[in-house]
Design a protein around this motif. Sequence first.
Motif, PDB file in Angstrom:
ATOM      1  N   SER A 147       0.750  -1.255   0.172  1.00 54.18           N
ATOM      2  CA  SER A 147       0.104  -0.010   0.052  1.00 54.18           C
ATOM      3  C   SER A 147       0.758   1.209   0.040  1.00 54.18           C
ATOM      4  N   GLY A 148       1.941   1.256   0.032  1.00 49.59           N
ATOM      5  CA  GLY A 148       3.164   2.361  -0.137  1.00 49.59           C
ATOM      6  C   GLY A 148       4.482   1.695   0.301  1.00 49.59           C
ATOM      7  N   ALA A 149       5.379   2.615   0.296  1.00 46.78           N
ATOM      8  CA  ALA A 149       6.891   2.270   0.234  1.00 46.78           C
ATOM      9  C   ALA A 149       7.151   1.662   1.471  1.00 46.78           C
ATOM     10  N   PRO A 150       7.621   0.413   1.522  1.00 44.01           N
ATOM     11  CA  PRO A 150       8.156  -0.547   2.499  1.00 44.01           C
ATOM     12  C   PRO A 150       9.118   0.313   3.476  1.00 44.01           C
ATOM     13  N   VAL A 151       8.984   0.152   4.691  1.00 48.76           N
ATOM     14  CA  VAL A 151      10.115   0.697   5.521  1.00 48.76           C
ATOM     15  C   VAL A 151      11.111  -0.338   5.981  1.00 48.76           C
ATOM     16  N   LEU A 152      12.402   0.006   6.035  1.00 51.94           N
ATOM     17  CA  LEU A 152      13.374  -0.921   6.438  1.00 51.94           C
ATOM     18  C   LEU A 152      14.106  -0.078   7.428  1.00 51.94           C
ATOM     19  N   LEU A 153      14.283  -0.773   8.806  1.00 51.15           N
ATOM     20  CA  LEU A 153      15.105  -0.006   9.684  1.00 51.15           C
ATOM     21  C   LEU A 153      16.524  -0.707   9.574  1.00 51.15           C
ATOM     22  N   VAL A 154      17.213   0.279   9.699  1.00 55.66           N
ATOM     23  CA  VAL A 154      18.926  -0.394   9.986  1.00 55.66           C
ATOM     24  C   VAL A 154      19.257   0.130  11.420  1.00 55.66           C
ATOM     25  N   LEU A 155      19.770  -0.563  12.131  1.00 56.60           N
ATOM     26  CA  LEU A 155      20.097  -0.496  13.436  1.00 56.60           C
ATOM     27  C   LEU A 155      21.574  -1.111  13.571  1.00 56.60           C
ATOM     28  N   PRO A 156      22.534  -0.610  13.479  1.00 50.51           N
ATOM     29  CA  PRO A 156      24.179  -0.917  13.472  1.00 50.51           C
ATOM     30  C   PRO A 156      24.540  -0.998  14.950  1.00 50.51           C
ATOM     31  N   GLY A 157      23.907  -0.720  16.008  1.00 53.19           N
ATOM     32  CA  GLY A 157      24.543  -0.843  17.324  1.00 53.19           C
ATOM     33  C   GLY A 157      24.405   0.285  18.234  1.00 53.19           C
ATOM     34  N   SER A 158      24.775   0.300  19.478  1.00 51.57           N
ATOM     35  CA  SER A 158      24.653   1.689  20.078  1.00 51.57           C
ATOM     36  C   SER A 158      26.146   1.976  20.902  1.00 51.57           C
ATOM     37  N   ARG A 159      27.225   0.877  20.122  1.00 45.24           N
ATOM     38  CA  ARG A 159      28.398   1.422  20.722  1.00 45.24           C
ATOM     39  C   ARG A 159      29.481   1.634  19.406  1.00 45.24           C
ATOM     40  N   ARG A 160      30.253   2.552  19.506  1.00 44.18           N
ATOM     41  CA  ARG A 160      30.927   3.062  18.424  1.00 44.18           C
ATOM     42  C   ARG A 160      31.865   1.797  17.863  1.00 44.18           C
ATOM     43  N   SER A 161      32.145   0.815  18.585  1.00 44.45           N
ATOM     44  CA  SER A 161      33.022  -0.286  17.881  1.00 44.45           C
ATOM     45  C   SER A 161      31.924  -1.284  17.026  1.00 44.45           C
ATOM     46  N   GLU A 162      30.796  -1.348  17.560  1.00 47.06           N
ATOM     47  CA  GLU A 162      29.792  -2.036  16.873  1.00 47.06           C
ATOM     48  C   GLU A 162      29.737  -1.471  15.471  1.00 47.06           C
TER      49      GLU A 162
END
Length: 392
Positions: A190-205
Amino acid sequence: MTGRRPTICIVAGEESGDQLGSELMKALNGRLGEGARYCGVGGERMTSLGLTSFFDMADVSVMGLTAVLARLPLIVRRVYQSVNGVIAANPDVLVIIDSPEFTHNVARRVRKRAPHIPIVGYVSPSVWAWRPGRARKMSAYVDELLALLPFEPDVHKRLGGPRTHYVGHPLSENAADLRPADGERVPLGSGAPVLLVLPGSRRSEIDRLLPDFGKTVDRVRLALPDVKIVLPAVAHLENTIREGVATWSVEPDIVTGLEAKKAAFRSAHAALAASGTVSLELALAGVPMVVAYKVDWFFRRMKDLNRIFRFSSVDSFVLPNIILGTNAIPEFLDEEVQPDVLAGHLVALLSGGPERDRQISELSRLDEVMRLPDGHSQSGAAAQVVLAAMKT
C-alpha cells in the motif's frame, strides 16, 4: 527488622541499572512505605528517590576495554569505597544490578567481610552464551538472582548457579509503545516498505557493521527501488553514523531520540540489526528482522587462540530466538555477514510471503512466553524476592 528502619543498599554501574534500581525502589516503597533507607551507587533516578550514593556513578560507567583500562585505578578505588560503604551501612540486603565487572567485585568482597548480609543479583550475566563457569562461582556470593529472561532460571539450575527467579523484562511492560496504532504501519503493497537499519549502540559495533550494512542496503534498493531506509541513532553517535553513511548510495533517514525511535519501530516492515537488546525490542514490536554481529578484535583473538569466547552452549545468539526456542530470525556472525545474503533475506521479509509470515507468527508468541504469573509487574516481582531475602 522489627522496631528499626530497614536499610537497603543498591549498587549499580550504568544508566540501565539506575533505571531498574529506581523502579525497584518505587516497588519496595509501595510495600514498606516511605520508611526505608537507601544507600549504594546510583544515578539521577535512584538519587532522586532518596538513595545516598557513595560517589558519582559516572566514575564506573564505562564501556569497552580501552576505556576500562584507562580508568582502571579509579574503578578499583570505587570498588573498595563501595565495599566499605556497604559494610558501614550494615544493610538488611544488598542488591547489585548488572555491570558485573564492577558490581560482582563489590559483592564478592562484601560476602567475605560481612557474610551475614544477604545479596541479591539483579540481571544475570550471559552465562548461557559464554563463560558458563561464572554461574557456579556466583553461587558463592549471590543468594538470589533476578533474571530478565524466562529461560535463565533453568540455565542456572543446570550450571550450578544461585537460586534464580524470572521477574520479567522491562521491555515487555512497555511493548505497547513500540506497536503501531491504526495507520502507523501501512500494509505491504500500500506504500513504500520501511526498512530499519540498527548498527548498534556502541562506536565499536558501528565501525564493524556499518560498511556491510551499507552494501546490504544498496542491494535491497536494487530489488525494491521504493524502499525507505530509516536509521535510529544514539544521540552521542549521530555524527559518527552520519560520517559512516556519507558514502552509501542510498541516503537513510537518520532519527534520534527515544520517541523518534519508537515511531520508527511502529512504522517499520522489517529491520537489519546488530545483535543485542534491540532484537528483543523489534520482536516485541512485531518487526521481522535479520540480525548480524562481528566480534571485536580482542574477543576474536581470544576465540582464535584460546577458544574462550564461544556461543556453543546455545543454538543462537539472538535473544528472541533463544527465548522462543526457535531459529525463526536469520542470524549471521563474523565471516557469515555477507551483504548479498543479508539482502536476500530482507527482500523476502519486505516483499511478503512464507518467510515473513513464519517469522511474524513466531514473534507473536513472545507475550505469552514472557508473561509473569498472577499479573505481577516486573518491578513488583523483583521487589517480592528482595523483601523475602532481607535479613530479619
